[in-house]
Scaffold this motif. Structure first.
Motif, PDB file in Angstrom:
ATOM      1  N   HIS A 148     -67.196  11.973  61.184  1.00 24.42           N
ATOM      2  CA  HIS A 148     -67.789  13.068  60.423  1.00 24.42           C
ATOM      3  C   HIS A 148     -69.138  12.625  59.848  1.00 24.42           C
ATOM      4  CE1 HIS A 148     -63.396  14.524  59.780  1.00 24.42           C
ATOM      5  NE2 HIS A 148     -63.887  14.920  60.941  1.00 24.42           N
ATOM      6  N   THR A 169     -65.439  18.863  53.200  1.00 18.39           N
ATOM      7  CA  THR A 169     -65.480  19.740  54.378  1.00 18.39           C
ATOM      8  C   THR A 169     -64.153  19.723  55.131  1.00 18.39           C
ATOM      9  OG1 THR A 169     -67.862  19.351  54.648  1.00 18.39           O
ATOM     10  CG2 THR A 169     -66.680  20.181  56.564  1.00 18.39           C
ATOM     11  N   TYR A 206     -63.139  20.433  58.961  1.00 19.12           N
ATOM     12  CA  TYR A 206     -63.717  20.604  60.294  1.00 19.12           C
ATOM     13  C   TYR A 206     -62.680  21.229  61.218  1.00 19.12           C
ATOM     14  CZ  TYR A 206     -67.040  17.119  58.498  1.00 19.12           C
ATOM     15  OH  TYR A 206     -67.967  16.435  57.733  1.00 19.12           O
ATOM     16  N   THR A 207     -63.100  22.239  61.982  1.00 18.95           N
ATOM     17  CA  THR A 207     -62.218  22.835  62.990  1.00 18.95           C
ATOM     18  C   THR A 207     -62.705  22.425  64.376  1.00 18.95           C
ATOM     19  OG1 THR A 207     -61.737  24.749  61.606  1.00 18.95           O
ATOM     20  CG2 THR A 207     -61.287  24.964  63.949  1.00 18.95           C
ATOM     21  N   TYR A 208     -61.768  21.969  65.214  1.00 16.27           N
ATOM     22  CA  TYR A 208     -62.068  21.559  66.581  1.00 16.27           C
ATOM     23  C   TYR A 208     -61.190  22.317  67.557  1.00 16.27           C
ATOM     24  CZ  TYR A 208     -64.010  17.377  64.292  1.00 16.27           C
ATOM     25  OH  TYR A 208     -64.720  16.521  63.494  1.00 16.27           O
ATOM     26  N   GLU A 225     -66.175  20.464  68.230  1.00 13.30           N
ATOM     27  CA  GLU A 225     -66.257  21.107  66.921  1.00 13.30           C
ATOM     28  C   GLU A 225     -66.676  22.565  67.083  1.00 13.30           C
ATOM     29  OE1 GLU A 225     -69.168  20.905  63.108  1.00 13.30           O
ATOM     30  OE2 GLU A 225     -68.286  18.968  63.691  1.00 13.30           O
ATOM     31  N   GLN A 275     -67.225  24.526  60.460  1.00 12.77           N
ATOM     32  CA  GLN A 275     -67.032  23.718  59.259  1.00 12.77           C
ATOM     33  C   GLN A 275     -66.804  24.651  58.084  1.00 12.77           C
ATOM     34  OE1 GLN A 275     -70.307  21.055  58.519  1.00 12.77           O
ATOM     35  NE2 GLN A 275     -70.148  20.025  60.526  1.00 12.77           N
TER      36      GLN A 275
END
Length: 412
Positions: free
Chosen positions: A200, A235, A237-239, A250, A253
């Protein structure tokens, strides 16, 4: 970190999580039993489309697990093995599903600093992080408790791991280096070589933080996205996880307010909302979630019910019927109970109850959700509560079970 939150993990230099327990007197330990030698790497698994470790077919009944049999059920306890008064491996115990009473049965040695544990969906393999500067993840075949091998996470101080619902991928979070890793799981439950590692690097660390600190890595209820919570960058984070290659892309966010220090995210069973515990500023937030895009939108900060100052909120649990949520408060040594309203969109604070131990690091339900277990790091104990299915009220189930530096309790 210097913000007053739980210090950064890792055994080399600076603040460490272990300083919270370094002065801890030796807690009562379960009896050590013979176990395999220190784990070694298992056979490599092809990174391309590994065969699932007997993963359940979507919509089918889960495979039988040790918990299916009547009588006592197994309980695994994570600990630190490299601190004074710590454990010597993964604690082995059994519990009575009616009374909640725990009895120790031994220790699985040869697994270093197994601070967080997770179970494969088929119930036949247990996974543990090795929370050290040279981080690793270890697979254990149960119920025989044979170590299948260890793989490096590519980062420092992994503190969380989870299994993708397909049963084909292990997701882990490296707190010390602020990165997340993916490992394939083969048909035996063993781990292959890492298929991806993402650090990150953006945005910049939040107030009082020196870098990213990945604290959790989980799959959304729809299975389409995986989400990483980072305390250091404030944060989530979406992946997207490529389920044929095990690689991450990614897609979005979600930013909390600066200095919140997000730690753990737990979804409502409806899949449209999730609840975020913010370690540094002692708040929680309801987050809206869009399954189509993977976007998470944190709402306004809410109280933990613990008063002024920080109580290091640790982890949420949500009942499978979506009616109640529970939050572990380490500094306050309590569990907060919330009513969930508006189909998951609102949390209403009901009360807090003493946890019966010191520094409840992690909480977990028994499979039938009639019991709640709390791993109390500083007191070296596991507390158990009866859960009222109607009101969500918690009632202590006897005296806590002594287990050295208990940081994770996993009832099966």
């Amino acid at each position: 970190m210097s913000s007053g939150a739980e210090p950064a993990r890792g055994s080399g230099g600076g603040w460490t999580r272990r300083r919270f327990v370094g002065a801890l007197a030796g807690a009562a330990a379960v009896t050590t039993v013979p176990a395999p030698a220190a784990p070694t790497a298992g056979p490599a698994s092809s990174p391309a489309a590994p065969r699932a470790a007997e993963a359940p077919t979507p919509g089918a009944s889960p495979s039988p697990s040790p918990a299916s049999a009547p009588g006592p059920r197994p309980l695994y306890v994570g600990t630190y093995t490299s601190v004074d008064g710590g454990g010597t491996g993964i604690g082995l115990a059994g519990y009575d599903p009616a009374t909640g009473r725990i009895h120790g049965t031994g220790t699985l040695t040869g697994v270093g600093d197994p601070s967080y544990l997770a179970l494969h969906p088929n119930g036949r393999t247990l996974y543990a992080v090795n929370e050290r500067d040279d981080g690793g993840v270890t697979a254990v075949r149960i119920p025989k408790n044979s170590v299948l091998g260890t793989r490096g996470t590519g980062g420092a101080a992994p503190c969380h791991l989870s299994v993708h619902p397909s049963g084909r991928w292990l997701l882990s979070a490296n707190y010390g280096s602020g990165s997340v890793a993916v490992h394939p799981i083969d048909a035996s439950g063993a781990l292959g070589e890492r298929t991806d590692l993402v650090t990150h690097s953006s945005p910049a660390p939040g107030p009082g933080q020196q870098g990213p600190h990945a604290h959790q890595f989980i799959t959304s209820p729809d299975g389409g996205h995986v989400l990483a919570v980072d305390l250091g960058t404030d944060t989530v984070y979406t992946y997207r996880l490529d389920q044929s290659k095990g690689t991450l892309t990614e897609v979005s966010q979600a930013h909390t307010r600066p200095g919140a220090g997000p730690r753990h995210l737990t979804f409502h069973p409806g899949g449209r909302y999730a609840y975020l515990a913010n370690e540094v500023d002692n708040t929680v937030a309801v987050c809206a979630y869009d399954p189509a895009t993977g976007r998470l939108a944190p709402g306004e900060a809410q109280s933990t019910g613990t008063g002024a100052g920080t109580s290091y909120p640790a982890q949420f649990l949500v009942t499978s019927n979506g009616s109640y949520a529970y939050l572990a408060n380490r500094g306050h040594n309590s569990l907060t109970r919330y009513a969930i309203e508006a189909d998951g969109a609102r949390l209403r604070l009901l009360d807090t109850v003493p946890v019966g131990g010191d520094f409840p690091r992690q909480i977990a339900f028994s499979p039938d959700e009639r019991l709640l277990f709390a791993a109390n790091q500083k007191s070296g104990s596991v507390s158990v509560f009866h859960v009222d299915g109607g009101s969500g009220e918690l009632r202590p189930a006897g005296e806590p079970f002594a287990s050295p530096v208990a940081v994770c309790a996993l009832p099966l």
